[in-house]
Scaffold this motif. Structure first.
Motif, PDB file in Angstrom:
ATOM      1  N   VAL A   1       0.842  -1.188   0.000  1.00  0.00           N
ATOM      2  CA  VAL A   1       0.000   0.000   0.000  1.00  0.00           C
ATOM      3  C   VAL A   1       0.882   1.245   0.000  1.00  0.00           C
ATOM      4  CG1 VAL A   1      -1.757   1.280   1.277  1.00  0.00           C
ATOM      5  CG2 VAL A   1      -1.871  -1.223   1.169  1.00  0.00           C
ATOM      6  N   SER A   2       0.509   2.206  -0.795  1.00  0.00           N
ATOM      7  CA  SER A   2       1.253   3.462  -0.923  1.00  0.00           C
ATOM      8  C   SER A   2       1.372   4.184   0.416  1.00  0.00           C
ATOM      9  CB  SER A   2       0.536   4.371  -1.919  1.00  0.00           C
ATOM     10  OG  SER A   2       1.089   5.662  -1.917  1.00  0.00           O
ATOM     11  N   GLN A   3       2.466   4.912   0.589  1.00  0.00           N
ATOM     12  CA  GLN A   3       2.647   5.754   1.769  1.00  0.00           C
ATOM     13  C   GLN A   3       2.227   7.194   1.485  1.00  0.00           C
ATOM     14  OE1 GLN A   3       6.335   5.344   3.944  1.00  0.00           O
ATOM     15  NE2 GLN A   3       6.593   3.255   3.206  1.00  0.00           N
ATOM     16  N   LYS A   4       1.696   7.439   0.302  1.00  0.00           N
ATOM     17  CA  LYS A   4       1.252   8.784  -0.067  1.00  0.00           C
ATOM     18  C   LYS A   4      -0.136   9.054   0.495  1.00  0.00           C
ATOM     19  CE  LYS A   4       4.078   9.046  -4.163  1.00  0.00           C
ATOM     20  NZ  LYS A   4       4.123   9.269  -5.610  1.00  0.00           N
ATOM     21  N   SER A   5      -0.598  10.293   0.332  1.00  0.00           N
ATOM     22  CA  SER A   5      -1.935  10.652   0.800  1.00  0.00           C
ATOM     23  C   SER A   5      -2.969  10.204  -0.225  1.00  0.00           C
ATOM     24  CB  SER A   5      -2.038  12.162   1.023  1.00  0.00           C
ATOM     25  OG  SER A   5      -1.877  12.849  -0.196  1.00  0.00           O
ATOM     26  N   GLY A   6      -4.176   9.994   0.266  1.00  0.00           N
ATOM     27  CA  GLY A   6      -5.233   9.586  -0.640  1.00  0.00           C
ATOM     28  C   GLY A   6      -6.514   9.236   0.082  1.00  0.00           C
ATOM     29  N   CYS A   7      -7.484   8.804  -0.699  1.00  0.00           N
ATOM     30  CA  CYS A   7      -8.762   8.344  -0.179  1.00  0.00           C
ATOM     31  C   CYS A   7      -8.834   6.848  -0.402  1.00  0.00           C
ATOM     32  CB  CYS A   7      -9.908   9.049  -0.884  1.00  0.00           C
ATOM     33  SG  CYS A   7     -10.005  10.785  -0.402  1.00  0.00           S
ATOM     34  N   TYR A   8      -9.592   6.177   0.456  1.00  0.00           N
ATOM     35  CA  TYR A   8      -9.617   4.716   0.389  1.00  0.00           C
ATOM     36  C   TYR A   8     -10.986   4.187   0.783  1.00  0.00           C
ATOM     37  CZ  TYR A   8      -9.224   5.134   5.405  1.00  0.00           C
ATOM     38  OH  TYR A   8      -9.465   5.466   6.707  1.00  0.00           O
ATOM     39  N   VAL A   9     -11.180   2.922   0.468  1.00  0.00           N
ATOM     40  CA  VAL A   9     -12.433   2.235   0.753  1.00  0.00           C
ATOM     41  C   VAL A   9     -12.112   0.850   1.301  1.00  0.00           C
ATOM     42  CG1 VAL A   9     -14.497   1.224  -0.311  1.00  0.00           C
ATOM     43  CG2 VAL A   9     -13.655   3.433  -1.102  1.00  0.00           C
ATOM     44  N   LEU A  10     -12.804   0.459   2.363  1.00  0.00           N
ATOM     45  CA  LEU A  10     -12.794  -0.920   2.821  1.00  0.00           C
ATOM     46  C   LEU A  10     -14.024  -1.559   2.203  1.00  0.00           C
ATOM     47  CD1 LEU A  10     -11.950  -0.579   6.625  1.00  0.00           C
ATOM     48  CD2 LEU A  10     -10.418  -1.192   4.762  1.00  0.00           C
ATOM     49  N   ALA A  11     -13.854  -2.736   1.588  1.00  0.00           N
ATOM     50  CA  ALA A  11     -14.955  -3.368   0.869  1.00  0.00           C
ATOM     51  C   ALA A  11     -14.995  -4.869   1.109  1.00  0.00           C
ATOM     52  CB  ALA A  11     -14.822  -3.075  -0.625  1.00  0.00           C
ATOM     53  N   THR A  12     -16.158  -5.442   0.877  1.00  0.00           N
ATOM     54  CA  THR A  12     -16.351  -6.885   1.000  1.00  0.00           C
ATOM     55  C   THR A  12     -15.699  -7.603  -0.177  1.00  0.00           C
ATOM     56  OG1 THR A  12     -18.405  -6.905  -0.272  1.00  0.00           O
ATOM     57  CG2 THR A  12     -18.589  -6.520   2.117  1.00  0.00           C
ATOM     58  N   PHE A  13     -15.742  -8.923  -0.127  1.00  0.00           N
ATOM     59  CA  PHE A  13     -15.213  -9.726  -1.238  1.00  0.00           C
ATOM     60  C   PHE A  13     -15.908  -9.360  -2.545  1.00  0.00           C
ATOM     61  CE2 PHE A  13     -15.206 -13.482  -3.948  1.00  0.00           C
ATOM     62  CZ  PHE A  13     -13.840 -13.712  -4.036  1.00  0.00           C
ATOM     63  N   GLU A  14     -17.208  -9.065  -2.475  1.00  0.00           N
ATOM     64  CA  GLU A  14     -17.989  -8.703  -3.665  1.00  0.00           C
ATOM     65  C   GLU A  14     -17.827  -7.230  -4.023  1.00  0.00           C
ATOM     66  OE1 GLU A  14     -19.416 -10.130  -0.906  1.00  0.00           O
ATOM     67  OE2 GLU A  14     -19.524 -12.192  -1.629  1.00  0.00           O
ATOM     68  N   GLU A  15     -16.941  -6.523  -3.307  1.00  0.00           N
ATOM     69  CA  GLU A  15     -16.621  -5.117  -3.533  1.00  0.00           C
ATOM     70  C   GLU A  15     -17.751  -4.166  -3.157  1.00  0.00           C
ATOM     71  OE1 GLU A  15     -14.721  -4.565  -7.366  1.00  0.00           O
ATOM     72  OE2 GLU A  15     -13.160  -6.015  -6.853  1.00  0.00           O
TER      73      GLU A  15
END
Length: 112
Positions: free
Chosen positions: A24-38
């Motif tokens: 995983v990048s060490q830069k700044s950003g936005c992210y999402v935690l998602a299920t197996f089905e996304e």
């Protein structure tokens, strides 16, 4: 709502497991935690995506099963307009479901 429905779309993903943290990048950003089905469980922002990934792995609510499933994927988009992208993603989700993602309703550490 699926991760693929987000705009802008996340550019990368890794399994939400400690063994994959180094990818995983060490830069700044936005992210999402998602299920197996996304299906989206959580939307957030971070100044250091890798550090935030690890913080979530240490948060019982983020690694436990929810009514909507368990977090299996960590998607992210490196960006400098963090608040704008995060708010866009949250608003898109809320327009469809009428609420924020299930894990956005629990306490989580402040993004650093």
């Amino acid at each position: 709502m699926k991760v693929g429905d987000l705009s802008p779309r996340p550019a990368a993903k890794e399994p939400f497991r400690r063994a994959h943290m180094r990818f995983v990048s060490q830069k700044s950003g936005c992210y999402v935690l998602a299920t197996f089905e996304e299906d989206i469980l959580y939307v957030g922002l971070a100044r250091n995506l890798r550090r935030r990934f690890g913080q979530h792995l240490d948060t019982p609510e983020k690694v436990s099963a929810t009514a909507n499933g368990r977090a299996v994927w960590f998607f992210w988009l490196e960006c400098i307009t963090l608040e704008k992208v995060e708010r866009t993603w949250l608003n898109s989700y809320a327009l469809i479901h009428g609420v924020w993602p299930v894990l956005n309703n629990v306490y989580s550490p402040t993004a650093v």
